[in-house]
Design a protein around this motif. Structure first.
Motif, short mmCIF file in Angstrom:
data_model
loop_
_atom_site.label_atom_id
_atom_site.label_comp_id
_atom_site.label_asym_id
_atom_site.label_seq_id
_atom_site.Cartn_x
_atom_site.Cartn_y
_atom_site.Cartn_z
N ALA A 17 0.83 -1.21 0.00
CA ALA A 17 0.00 0.00 0.00
C ALA A 17 0.86 1.25 0.00
O ALA A 17 0.50 2.27 -0.63
N ALA A 18 2.01 1.21 0.70
CA ALA A 18 2.90 2.37 0.72
C ALA A 18 3.48 2.62 -0.67
O ALA A 18 3.60 3.78 -1.11
N MET A 19 3.88 1.53 -1.36
CA MET A 19 4.41 1.69 -2.72
C MET A 19 3.34 2.24 -3.66
O MET A 19 3.61 3.12 -4.49
N ASN A 20 2.13 1.72 -3.53
CA ASN A 20 1.03 2.20 -4.36
C ASN A 20 0.73 3.66 -4.07
O ASN A 20 0.45 4.46 -4.99
N TYR A 21 0.83 4.03 -2.79
CA TYR A 21 0.58 5.43 -2.42
C TYR A 21 1.64 6.35 -3.01
O TYR A 21 1.32 7.44 -3.52
N ARG A 22 2.91 5.93 -2.98
CA ARG A 22 3.97 6.76 -3.56
C ARG A 22 3.78 6.91 -5.08
O ARG A 22 3.97 7.99 -5.65
N ASN A 23 3.38 5.82 -5.71
CA ASN A 23 3.17 5.86 -7.16
C ASN A 23 2.00 6.78 -7.51
O ASN A 23 2.10 7.63 -8.43
N ASP A 24 0.89 6.65 -6.79
CA ASP A 24 -0.26 7.53 -7.04
C ASP A 24 0.07 8.97 -6.70
O ASP A 24 -0.46 9.90 -7.35
N SER A 25 0.92 9.16 -5.69
CA SER A 25 1.31 10.53 -5.32
C SER A 25 2.11 11.19 -6.44
O SER A 25 1.89 12.36 -6.81
N VAL A 26 3.07 10.42 -7.03
CA VAL A 26 3.88 10.96 -8.14
C VAL A 26 2.99 11.28 -9.33
O VAL A 26 3.11 12.35 -9.96
N ASN A 27 2.08 10.35 -9.67
CA ASN A 27 1.19 10.58 -10.82
C ASN A 27 0.27 11.78 -10.58
O ASN A 27 0.00 12.57 -11.51
N TYR A 28 -0.20 11.92 -9.34
CA TYR A 28 -1.09 13.04 -9.04
C TYR A 28 -0.35 14.36 -9.17
O TYR A 28 -0.86 15.33 -9.77
N ILE A 29 0.87 14.47 -8.64
CA ILE A 29 1.64 15.72 -8.70
C ILE A 29 1.98 16.07 -10.15
O ILE A 29 1.91 17.24 -10.57
#
Length: 361
Positions: free
Chosen positions: A117-129
């Motif tokens: 979940a942490a990896m998925n959160y970092r990935n979604d965070s990068v895509n969102y920014i």
């Protein structure tokens, strides 16, 4: 005629003697007032043995009269229930320990989920920014931006929930482990209660059960008490209990020692009255204990409540119920003081020279 005269004179003399009353004079002497009681000897710290578990008496490990030390085993009891409970508690402890330490992968699975979940959160965070910056430059569509933003928020919530789940599960496993450890300790204590041990240094005075008999929690198995220290138990009538005070001297005779007198002192006064006998229990301690004593020895005791060296006394039978004495001049009212079973002190009303006549019964 002479024979008749002799019989007449004899009758007159007999009548005269019958009319003559017993006469005494008051005497000065040491007068001791005391409270009488029957006595029973009991060991100090006498207590009854009880089992902490029910079952079957396997062995009496001691005999009546045996000396014992504190923590010496007294009786052995058979009961399989505590042993089974201990084994179950041991298995539960092993399982709780395995779950907590991760051998059963309970926490490892949640930890892997948190990592993913942490990896998925970092990935979604990068895509969102990235999408946010492009949208500021009017590149891309608003729908794509909203999608990236929603994915970022959902992955953040998922990570937070998994972290809370991990912490909660870890606390639960820690609590279960502690509970299992406590249950196991309790089961070990219950198992050791198969053997009943002595609480004091003393002597085994009684054993009430034989091997093979059932044992309950409410029935005593025996009695243990001190060997060298004994107390004198006395039952005092309620009319006399207010006269008794701590440290008063007691004179004790025991049936086993004949007329020998032993000195003791009042040690303890129990405040509760026995309604059946209307008495109060008083304990005394020997000043010098007899060489050999056994529980239950009986005798008599007199608690000294007052003494007077030079008291003017008369026999009690010469004193009427209303504190009057019969003199040659008639009844005289007197004031009384100390008294024992036979004599009473006279404080005023007569002196040593006053002859007293015994009143008619």
């Amino acid at each position: 005629m002479y024979k008749s005269l002799i019989i007449c004179l004899a009758g007159l003399l007999g009548f005269s003697c019958g009319q003559r009353k017993e006469k005494v004079f008051p005497e000065r002497m040491l007068l001791t007032e005391s409270v009488y009681s029957s006595v029973t000897i009991q060991p100090d710290s006498l207590y009854q043995i009880y089992a902490a578990v029910g079952g079957i008496l396997d062995y009496n490990l001691v005999e009546e009269g045996d000396p014992v030390n504190k923590e010496d085993p007294l009786v052995q009891i058979i009961n399989l229930t505590p042993e089974l409970n201990r084994e179950n508690a041991r298995l539960a402890l092993e399982l709780a320990r395995e779950n907590y330490k991760g051998g059963a992968a309970v926490l490892d699975e949640i930890r892997d989920e948190v990592t993913a979940a942490a990896m998925n959160y970092r990935n979604d965070s990068v895509n969102y920014i990235r999408q946010k910056n492009l949208w500021k430059q009017k590149i891309g569509s608003e729908t794509e931006f909203d999608t990236r933003k929603l994915a970022y928020q959902l992955s953040g919530n998922t990570l937070s929930l998994l972290r809370n789940k991990y912490d909660r599960t870890k606390n639960e496993l820690e609590t279960r482990l502690k509970q299992a450890e406590n249950n196991y300790k309790t089961s070990q204590i219950a198992a050791t209660d198969f053997t009943v041990k002595s609480k004091i240094d003393g002597t085994v005075y009684a054993l009430y059960k034989n091997p093979g008999e059932t044992v309950s929690l409410l029935e005593p198995l025996g009695a243990v008490g001190c060997t060298d220290s004994f107390v004198i138990e006395m039952l005092i009538d309620e009319v006399d209990i207010v006269k008794i005070k701590s440290e008063q001297k007691v004179l004790v005779t025991l049936d086993a020692y004949g007329v020998q007198v032993f000195e003791a002192v009042v040690h303890k006064i129990y405040p509760e009255k026995d309604e059946r006998s209307q008495t109060f229990k008083v304990e005394a301690l020997f000043t010098k204990q007899p060489p050999v004593l056994y529980p239950g020895l009986s005798g008599e005791g007199n608690i000294i409540i007052a003494q007077k060296e030079d008291a003017l006394t008369i026999p009690k039978v010469f004193l009427s119920a209303d504190d009057k004495v019969l003199t040659e001049n008639g009844l005289v009212k007197v004031a009384t003081g100390l008294q024992n079973l036979d004599r009473v002190e006279i404080l005023q009303g007569i002196d040593e020279k006053t002859p007293l006549l015994k009143p008619e019964p």
